[in-house]
Write a protein that holds these residues in place. Structure first.
Motif, mmCIF file in Angstrom:
data_model
loop_
_atom_site.group_PDB
_atom_site.id
_atom_site.type_symbol
_atom_site.label_atom_id
_atom_site.label_comp_id
_atom_site.label_asym_id
_atom_site.label_seq_id
_atom_site.Cartn_x
_atom_site.Cartn_y
_atom_site.Cartn_z
ATOM 1 N N GLY A 188 0.317 -1.349 0.501
ATOM 2 C CA GLY A 188 -0.145 -0.150 0.111
ATOM 3 C C GLY A 188 0.859 1.123 -0.447
ATOM 4 O O GLY A 188 0.825 1.963 -0.490
ATOM 5 N N ARG A 326 -5.003 3.402 -0.878
ATOM 6 C CA ARG A 326 -4.040 2.480 -0.280
ATOM 7 C C ARG A 326 -3.285 2.461 1.152
ATOM 8 O O ARG A 326 -3.555 1.265 1.526
ATOM 9 C CB ARG A 326 -3.414 2.714 -1.527
ATOM 10 N N GLY A 330 -4.329 -1.295 3.082
ATOM 11 C CA GLY A 330 -3.136 -2.403 3.096
ATOM 12 C C GLY A 330 -2.951 -2.405 4.638
ATOM 13 O O GLY A 330 -3.326 -3.772 5.071
ATOM 14 N N SER A 385 -6.873 0.916 -4.287
ATOM 15 C CA SER A 385 -6.718 -0.303 -3.194
ATOM 16 C C SER A 385 -7.302 -1.285 -4.147
ATOM 17 O O SER A 385 -6.444 -2.657 -4.059
ATOM 18 C CB SER A 385 -7.954 -0.599 -1.910
#
Length: 405
Positions: A188, A326, A330, A385
């Motif tokens: 991420g 992201r 993550g 993501s």
């Protein structure tokens, strides 16, 4: 072809077992950093441990971050290129004709990974990323002098697309060699580079275009990419040798269709779903700015003026939300699973399109851009993501990490 020297074998905590030992013993011998000549000449079974951190691991993440900024960042800036090409360079071309430039670029960007993945697994990232740097920079600098449709198609869609793919696939695969339990978080962070490039590049291009024109705006972008690519090449490296060790040959660099045959069809179905996810993600990235310009009924000569600035800022907002998404996703994925996190993200992407962007398109003469802004924020947050996890879900076999990415 022997394994590339960039594989840091002495730093890997592994256990090597012959087929006889593997079948007759229930335990694994002590890790050995050295292989006998007998072991080197035959396929080996490797049990791999992961550093999950440390200087070397995080430097790889930094290199991957720079590589993804230089590749996925350009991908995320396609909306600015679409505006400039359609309004400045080729205003006489139809939208459907110009659409081929960006659709072929997206296709090349991901399709080349079919060959790049197994080549990475056999050779490591260094040569691939050097070639990717050369292709990307050559394509970008050629784009700065293009005036014809076929020139833009060859330099951006083909050459830059190949170069971006050569940077993108090794960057994400390198991180998987250093992390397992924290792979979602590390990846991420690395993938934030793509969002960061999608923030900086559109705003930089928007500010430069009225002052230095298209050519020098793209050249300056090229020099920024040069710095990012140099850092990426310096820090991205593999940690795990190929599955066959020194017995690796050029045939191991070819795609192996057997990875799709798992008896259930799950791998093939997942790959098809990932392809559709990547293509769907590219649509708002490419057309959000031009949609805003058409929505506000701005003339062609106003495409680079202050009144059009919000079109480029929308792209930056989408990518900024993607950076946050992201990082959060993550951490969530490490706790609840990558498949589960991606399923929720895809549902929210669908909601954002149906509930916010589609009403903004269908309802005529809206006074403000509220629905569009909400769509950009929500879609950006949940879509980033999807792109990153789509490359991670099938990396449990680390010796074929890139092939499956």
């Amino acid at each position: 072809m022997a394994p590339n020297s960039e594989y840091n074998s002495s730093s890997i905590d592994v256990s090597y077992m012959s087929d006889e030992e593997n079948g007759s013993s229930s335990h694994i011998g002590k890790p050995s950093p050295h292989l006998s000549s007998t072991t080197d000449s035959a396929p080996i079974n490797i049990e791999i441990t992961y550093p999950e951190g440390g200087r070397d691991a995080w430097l790889v993440v930094l290199g991957a971050w720079c590589g993804l900024t230089a590749s996925l960042g350009v991908y995320n800036t396609a909306g600015v290129f679409e505006v400039a090409i359609s309004r400045i360079i080729l205003p006489e071309e139809s939208s459907s004709t110009l659409g081929w430039i960006f659709s072929v670029y997206a296709f090349v960007f991901f399709f080349c990974g079919v060959q790049i993945g197994p080549t990475f697994d056999a050779m490591g990232p260094r040569v691939l990323m050097i070639v990717g740097t050369i292709c990307t920079l050559t394509g970008v600098f050629l784009l700065s002098v293009c005036t014809e449709y076929y020139q833009i198609f060859l330099s951006f869609s083909i050459l830059t697309g190949i170069g971006s793919s050569l940077l993108f696939t090794p960057s994400i695969a390198c991180v998987a060699h250093w992390f397992m339990k924290r792979r979602g978080l590390a990846s991420g962070i690395a993938f934030i580079g793509g969002g960061f490039g999608g923030i900086i590049f559109p705003l930089m291009t928007q500010s430069l275009l009225p002052h230095v024109g298209w050519g020098w705006s793209i050249r300056i972008l090229g020099f920024v990419l040069l710095v990012l690519c140099a850092i990426s090449v310096a820090f991205c490296r593999s940690r795990v040798p190929p599955r066959k060790g020194a017995a690796t040959t050029w045939r191991d660099t070819l795609p192996d269709p057997r990875i799709f045959v798992d008896g259930t069809g799950a791998m093939a179905a997942t790959t098809a779903g990932v392809l559709l996810t990547d293509l769907a993600y590219f649509i708002p990235i490419t057309y959000a700015p031009i949609y805003y310009l058409d929505r506000q009924h701005l003339k062609y000569e106003e495409a680079l003026t202050g009144s059009a600035a919000f079109a480029y800022q929308l792209l930056a907002i989408l990518n900024a939300a993607s950076c946050v998404g992201r990082l959060v996703a993550g951490e969530v994925a490490d706790r609840y699973g990558r498949y589960n996190t991606m399923i929720v993200s895809l549902l929210l992407c669908t909601v954002s399109v149906l509930c916010f962007w589609l009403p903004d398109i269908l309802v005529p003469d809206l006074d403000n851009c509220g629905l569009l802004v909400v769509f950009v924020l929500l879609f950006g947050f949940v879509s980033g993501s999807n792109v990153s996890f789509a490359k991670l879900k099938n990396m449990d076999d680390i010796t074929q990490a890139a092939s499956r990415s």
